[in-house]
Design a protein around this motif. Sequence first.
Motif, PDB file in Angstrom:
ATOM      1  N   THR A 122       0.847  -1.192   0.000  1.00 47.87           N
ATOM      2  CA  THR A 122       0.000   0.000   0.000  1.00 47.87           C
ATOM      3  C   THR A 122       0.878   1.236   0.000  1.00 47.87           C
ATOM      4  O   THR A 122       1.753   1.381   0.843  1.00 47.87           O
ATOM      5  N   GLU A 123       0.642   2.125  -0.929  1.00 45.62           N
ATOM      6  CA  GLU A 123       1.352   3.403  -0.940  1.00 45.62           C
ATOM      7  C   GLU A 123       0.306   4.509  -0.960  1.00 45.62           C
ATOM      8  O   GLU A 123      -0.812   4.309  -1.414  1.00 45.62           O
ATOM      9  N   MET A 124       0.689   5.654  -0.442  1.00 49.15           N
ATOM     10  CA  MET A 124      -0.285   6.736  -0.412  1.00 49.15           C
ATOM     11  C   MET A 124       0.343   8.066  -0.793  1.00 49.15           C
ATOM     12  O   MET A 124       1.538   8.269  -0.665  1.00 49.15           O
ATOM     13  N   ASN A 125      -0.525   8.913  -1.261  1.00 51.22           N
ATOM     14  CA  ASN A 125      -0.184  10.285  -1.559  1.00 51.22           C
ATOM     15  C   ASN A 125      -1.105  11.094  -0.663  1.00 51.22           C
ATOM     16  O   ASN A 125      -2.320  10.941  -0.724  1.00 51.22           O
ATOM     17  N   ALA A 126      -0.533  11.905   0.240  1.00 58.44           N
ATOM     18  CA  ALA A 126      -1.367  12.529   1.263  1.00 58.44           C
ATOM     19  C   ALA A 126      -0.879  13.908   1.618  1.00 58.44           C
ATOM     20  O   ALA A 126       0.295  14.231   1.447  1.00 58.44           O
ATOM     21  N   GLU A 127      -1.806  14.730   2.122  1.00 50.61           N
ATOM     22  CA  GLU A 127      -1.413  15.905   2.872  1.00 50.61           C
ATOM     23  C   GLU A 127      -1.260  15.457   4.324  1.00 50.61           C
ATOM     24  O   GLU A 127      -1.475  14.293   4.652  1.00 50.61           O
ATOM     25  N   VAL A 128      -0.891  16.373   5.201  1.00 48.41           N
ATOM     26  CA  VAL A 128      -0.651  15.983   6.584  1.00 48.41           C
ATOM     27  C   VAL A 128      -1.907  15.384   7.217  1.00 48.41           C
ATOM     28  O   VAL A 128      -1.843  14.440   7.985  1.00 48.41           O
TER      29      VAL A 128
ATOM     30  N   PRO B  76       4.989   7.913   8.692  1.00 50.08           N
ATOM     31  CA  PRO B  76       4.090   8.979   8.232  1.00 50.08           C
ATOM     32  C   PRO B  76       3.521   9.824   9.368  1.00 50.08           C
ATOM     33  O   PRO B  76       3.187  10.986   9.158  1.00 50.08           O
ATOM     34  N   ALA B  79       4.745  13.452   9.913  1.00 53.76           N
ATOM     35  CA  ALA B  79       4.551  14.524   8.932  1.00 53.76           C
ATOM     36  C   ALA B  79       4.128  15.852   9.561  1.00 53.76           C
ATOM     37  O   ALA B  79       4.628  16.909   9.152  1.00 53.76           O
ATOM     38  N   PRO B  80       3.247  15.863  10.577  1.00 52.77           N
ATOM     39  CA  PRO B  80       2.872  17.165  11.156  1.00 52.77           C
ATOM     40  C   PRO B  80       4.061  17.936  11.725  1.00 52.77           C
ATOM     41  O   PRO B  80       4.151  19.156  11.548  1.00 52.77           O
ATOM     42  N   THR B  83       6.093  19.584   9.032  1.00 51.92           N
ATOM     43  CA  THR B  83       5.515  20.807   8.468  1.00 51.92           C
ATOM     44  C   THR B  83       5.696  21.979   9.435  1.00 51.92           C
ATOM     45  O   THR B  83       5.953  23.118   9.022  1.00 51.92           O
ATOM     46  N   THR B 122       2.245  20.823   2.917  1.00 50.03           N
ATOM     47  CA  THR B 122       3.072  19.623   2.979  1.00 50.03           C
ATOM     48  C   THR B 122       2.327  18.457   2.347  1.00 50.03           C
ATOM     49  O   THR B 122       1.194  18.173   2.718  1.00 50.03           O
ATOM     50  N   GLU B 123       2.959  17.793   1.407  1.00 48.08           N
ATOM     51  CA  GLU B 123       2.381  16.580   0.834  1.00 48.08           C
ATOM     52  C   GLU B 123       3.389  15.462   0.997  1.00 48.08           C
ATOM     53  O   GLU B 123       4.588  15.698   1.090  1.00 48.08           O
ATOM     54  N   MET B 124       2.888  14.221   1.058  1.00 42.03           N
ATOM     55  CA  MET B 124       3.827  13.120   1.230  1.00 42.03           C
ATOM     56  C   MET B 124       3.468  11.950   0.340  1.00 42.03           C
ATOM     57  O   MET B 124       2.333  11.780  -0.083  1.00 42.03           O
ATOM     58  N   ASN B 125       4.480  11.178   0.080  1.00 41.76           N
ATOM     59  CA  ASN B 125       4.350   9.920  -0.633  1.00 41.76           C
ATOM     60  C   ASN B 125       4.875   8.885   0.355  1.00 41.76           C
ATOM     61  O   ASN B 125       6.013   8.993   0.813  1.00 41.76           O
ATOM     62  N   ALA B 126       4.025   7.939   0.751  1.00 45.08           N
ATOM     63  CA  ALA B 126       4.407   7.063   1.854  1.00 45.08           C
ATOM     64  C   ALA B 126       3.882   5.664   1.674  1.00 45.08           C
ATOM     65  O   ALA B 126       2.895   5.436   0.962  1.00 45.08           O
TER      66      ALA B 126
END
Lengths: 253, 253
Positions: A122-128, B76, B79-80, B83, B122-126
């Motif tokens: 599982t991979e994700m693209n997310a904001e915080v 993940p 992440a907060p 940012t 802030t965006e992330m790929n996780a």
Amino acid sequence: RHELGDNEIGRKIMHYFRVDSTNGVALKLVGEGAPHGTVVVAEEQIAGRGRFDRTWYSEKSSGIYVSVILRPALPPSTAPILTLMAAVAAHQAISTSTGLPVDIRWPNDLLVDGKKVCGILTEMNAEVDRLNAVVLGIGINVNHSEMPSELNTVATSLKIEGGRPYSRAHILVALLKELERKYHLLLDEGGVAIARRWTAASTYATGKRIRVASNSGGFQATTVCLEPNGALRVRRDDGREESLVSGAIIEVK
Amino acid sequence: RHELGDNEIGRKIMHYFRVDSTNGVALKLVGEGAPHGTVVVAEEQIAGRGRFDRTWYSEKSSGIYVSVILRPALPPSTAPILTLMAAVAAHQAISTSTGLPVDIRWPNDLLVDGKKVCGILTEMNAEVDRLNAVVLGIGINVNHSEMPSELNTVATSLKIEGGRPYSRAHILVALLKELERKYHLLLDEGGVAIARRWTAASTYATGKRIRVASNSGGFQATTVCLEPNGALRVRRDDGREESLVSGAIIEVK
């Protein structure tokens, strides 16, 4: 495919002969705005990926190599239960399509006779505070006649276990339908409903002797229950309990 | 730029005249394997993005529109604080470059005279248990002579506030250097070190009367402290305390 009826998942299916990895293609499509339910299927992955930067052996036209794009309005902390949802859906699809006895090893390896037939990345693209998209990558060893020698103690295929080939298209349709059902179950009833299904499908949920891998050497424990957020509650041999939120476990026999 | 010395952040800087959004470009580069510290700078964004799907007004050649790719070996859930780290770095860079009195509104809006001069997306790929990449998108209103009328009660520029133009290159270099320092501070000393810096820089950390926006109507509260994971602890008027992990707040005067 018309067999999917009004399934949102699979409304758009992109079929490739050869890709680096279906998750890689799907993440690229996410960046281009691909909608919820977009599905990427490949005959062959030349750089198939698993968890912990492991490779996924992807023999041409023998397995199911699929990635599904979901766009749930949920926070990133729900990603673990989404990946367990995929395990439950794959468990159901493979069980009903083949009649084989399938187990789930936490968090989301599918086993037959103790060997892996299906893995999920599982991979994700997310904001915080918000998931933009989740990509569920699912690899199923279907019609491999034999596994490479370095894998054959830990991995197997449905054909090896069942003694006959299976229709990949049939299993894929069953998988996409089950994903749709379990996704709506999660949205409607929450993680507790997924945890209940997972618990019913996995011998690892309760009373299993396991070894937990860890950077500091690992330890043995007995499983207690799966929590609604996807964490596995275990009891160490000294009686202390803790919740595993990530990582890998193996059965101790 | 040679002024960055041995900074990892900014070792590779990609400069564009016009992009949809620098975060969009950076996320694409992440998918292509761009290394830690890659920086995307644009003169103009035609679809600049902020939190909550808001747009970011990006007047050509007047502001700093930059995205920074980080690849921390962290889960993940961190992440907060990453940012907030960006907010602390931007606060320091803008304060020292301009001498203006800059405040931080939780989580990461930078204000001068109560109006926004800098926003961070802030965006992330996780994976479920591991960040693959974090993209810090930072927009700073530098030399705008006036803000559009629909924004001028809530946003301002450094030039409007300081009464003179500032060097965008100078501020950008200061920002990238500060990001490098604060990133290593976070890795070495943990979230508590970032929370301490944030608390010193923000009037919102303690004793601020705020209104919390929420789907169910919102409520008023007084801030208590910033927690090391980036959550804002607040006390409702009936005495109950809670920790805000996401969302938006405004000051109540």
